[in-house]
Design an enzyme around this catalytic site. Structure first.
Site, PDB file in Angstrom:
ATOM      1  N   SER A 152     -11.725  58.262 -47.243  1.00  0.00           N
ATOM      2  CA  SER A 152     -13.044  57.502 -47.798  1.00  0.00           C
ATOM      3  C   SER A 152     -13.404  58.053 -49.060  1.00  0.00           C
ATOM      4  O   SER A 152     -12.912  58.044 -50.088  1.00  0.00           O
ATOM      5  CB  SER A 152     -13.657  57.334 -46.701  1.00  0.00           C
ATOM      6  OG  SER A 152     -14.957  56.301 -46.823  1.00  0.00           O
TER       7      SER A 152
ATOM      8  N   ASP B 108     -10.362  47.317 -42.181  1.00  0.00           N
ATOM      9  CA  ASP B 108     -11.210  48.375 -43.033  1.00  0.00           C
ATOM     10  C   ASP B 108     -11.164  47.517 -44.419  1.00  0.00           C
ATOM     11  O   ASP B 108     -10.505  47.014 -44.904  1.00  0.00           O
ATOM     12  CB  ASP B 108     -10.179  49.516 -43.317  1.00  0.00           C
ATOM     13  CG  ASP B 108     -11.022  50.630 -44.123  1.00  0.00           C
ATOM     14  OD1 ASP B 108     -12.173  50.654 -44.667  1.00  0.00           O
ATOM     15  OD2 ASP B 108     -10.401  51.602 -44.350  1.00  0.00           O
TER      16      ASP B 108
ATOM     17  N   HIS C  20     -11.324  51.719 -39.811  1.00  0.00           N
ATOM     18  CA  HIS C  20     -11.919  52.599 -41.095  1.00  0.00           C
ATOM     19  C   HIS C  20     -12.172  53.934 -40.408  1.00  0.00           C
ATOM     20  O   HIS C  20     -12.794  54.117 -39.412  1.00  0.00           O
ATOM     21  CB  HIS C  20     -12.883  52.432 -41.773  1.00  0.00           C
ATOM     22  CG  HIS C  20     -13.436  53.208 -42.845  1.00  0.00           C
ATOM     23  ND1 HIS C  20     -12.751  53.346 -44.367  1.00  0.00           N
ATOM     24  CD2 HIS C  20     -14.471  54.372 -43.014  1.00  0.00           C
ATOM     25  CE1 HIS C  20     -13.302  54.394 -44.919  1.00  0.00           C
ATOM     26  NE2 HIS C  20     -14.394  55.044 -44.221  1.00  0.00           N
TER      27      HIS C  20
END
Length: 387
Positions: free
Chosen positions: A185, A282, A312
């Site tokens: 991320s 996501d 995610h």
């Protein structure tokens, strides 16, 4: 009397089983289609605050997918990295006790660039697992975050961490000539940016970059995944993304900078081989895959893999999600091949799609989902009754 007791027990067991099965079915239905049972159960638990969102919690033994236990001692070191302004940041290191000239993985944790959203503690399980699976020395710095520290603080901390690793790798049994960057991320963003910055600054050589569902641009680009999965139900919301942008990059001109938005870099040539792993549900999926495609167009060998049926942050749940386990295994294999300089540049860009577990793995996932759901239903019932 005992026959009646058995019948009542069987009847109640059937009722409970039907309630649990109905609950899983209900949790699985979304506006985006039917989710795999395990994904649905985990999302329901997290989104309803039935369990803490802390991937470092140990799962029950019968749910663990961690594989065989290593017989070699793992060592954890806690140190500090001295910054150029006389301040310092913490760094955590995992390695085998007998490590010698091992590759080094510099891992940047996720967390939206924001205080309270992620740290080396919340991502400790990934760091440990990568060290165990690869035999590498894994180094994870606690870079400074917003709102107190805006861009480029996190970038500078990350690049300084790369320099520190190069200078200190041999102390931990690592090879300073074999450094990879990795992250998830926001950390995936920093890993990609560190590779760019090292190229631009003639810094330490990097043999690979491993990016889990990275944010690759802060610009307002119409990606289908951003608009489809931005509710927050899949563990990342538009609200959090906007909050991160306002705090980390408060000036709009920052959004075009390649060190915040590597997708906007003028050139992606001369970068190390990359593995980019994305998740079906996501908001960051499309930009991660577009970055993979642009890297390929620039002549960089790329393994782009999308995992279907997951959300995610799914790699953080590898102890109880088969897809997370598979992603880590693929990562370890990629890093080993990249360290041996055996990642070829394919003629055409290819996105590999890993489907949700099937066959025996699916049966196992369904059984585990049922067990977790039973726990959640029982916990909810107990809480309701005792209020």
């Amino acid at each position: 009397m005992w026959k009646k007791t058995i019948k009542i027990t069987i009847f109640l067991s059937l009722i409970v089983s039907l309630i649990i099965a109905w609950s899983i079915e209900d949790w699985s239905r979304t506006v985006h289609g039917k989710l795999p049972s395990k994904t649905a159960v985990i999302l329901h638990a997290v989104n309803n605050n039935l369990v803490p969102l802390d991937p470092d919690l140990e799962p029950p033994g019968f749910l663990a997918n961690s594989g065989k236990k290593s017989q070699v001692t793992m060592v954890r070191d806690e140190e500090s990295i001295q910054l150029n302004n006389e301040k310092e940041i913490p760094v955590r290191i995992y390695r085998y006790s007998d490590a010698k000239e091992a590759p080094v993985i510099l891992y940047f944790h996720g967390g939206a660039f924001l205080e309270g959203y992620g740290s080396i503690d919340t991502h400790d399980n990934i760091i440990r697992s990568l060290a165990a699976r690869t035999g590498a020395v894994v180094v994870s710095p606690g870079y400074r975050v917003a709102p107190e520290h805006v861009f480029p603080t996190a970038v500078n901390d990350s690049y300084r961490s790369l320099e520190w690793v190069y200078e200190n790798a041999e102390r931990f049994g690592g090879n300073p000539e074999k450094i990879a960057v990795a992250g998830d991320s926001a950390g995936g963003n920093l890993a990609a940016v560190t590779a760019l910055k090292s190229r631009d600054s003639n810094g330490p050589d990097i043999f690979a970059q491993l990016l889990y569902y990275p944010l690759t641009t802060f610009k307002d680009i119409e990606f289908n995944s951003r608009s489809t999965y931005d509710s927050g139900y899949y563990l990342l919301s538009k609200q959090v993304m906007l909050k991160a942008r306002e705090a980390y990059t408060p000036e709009e001109e920052m959004w075009n900078n390649p060190y915040t938005s590597p997708l906007e870099a003028e050139s992606l040539e001369g970068l190390p081989p990359a593995m980019i792993i994305t998740a079906q549900y996501d908001p960051l999926r499309d930009e991660g895959e577009l970055y993979a495609e642009k890297l390929h167009e620039a002549g960089t060998p790329v393994n782009a893999v999308r995992y279907n049926g997951v959300m995610h942050g799914f790699v953080s749940f590898f102890e109880i999600m088969k897809s997370g386990e598979m992603a880590l295994n693929e990562s370890a294999l990629f890093l080993t091949k990249a360290s041996d300089e055996s990642i070829p540049l394919e003629n055409e860009y290819k996105l590999t799609v890993q489907k949700a577990p099937a066959g025996l793995n699916r049966v196992k996932e369904e059984a585990e989902a049922f067990a977790i759901a039973a726990f959640l239903v029982g916990k909810h019932t107990f809480t309701t009754v005792t209020k």
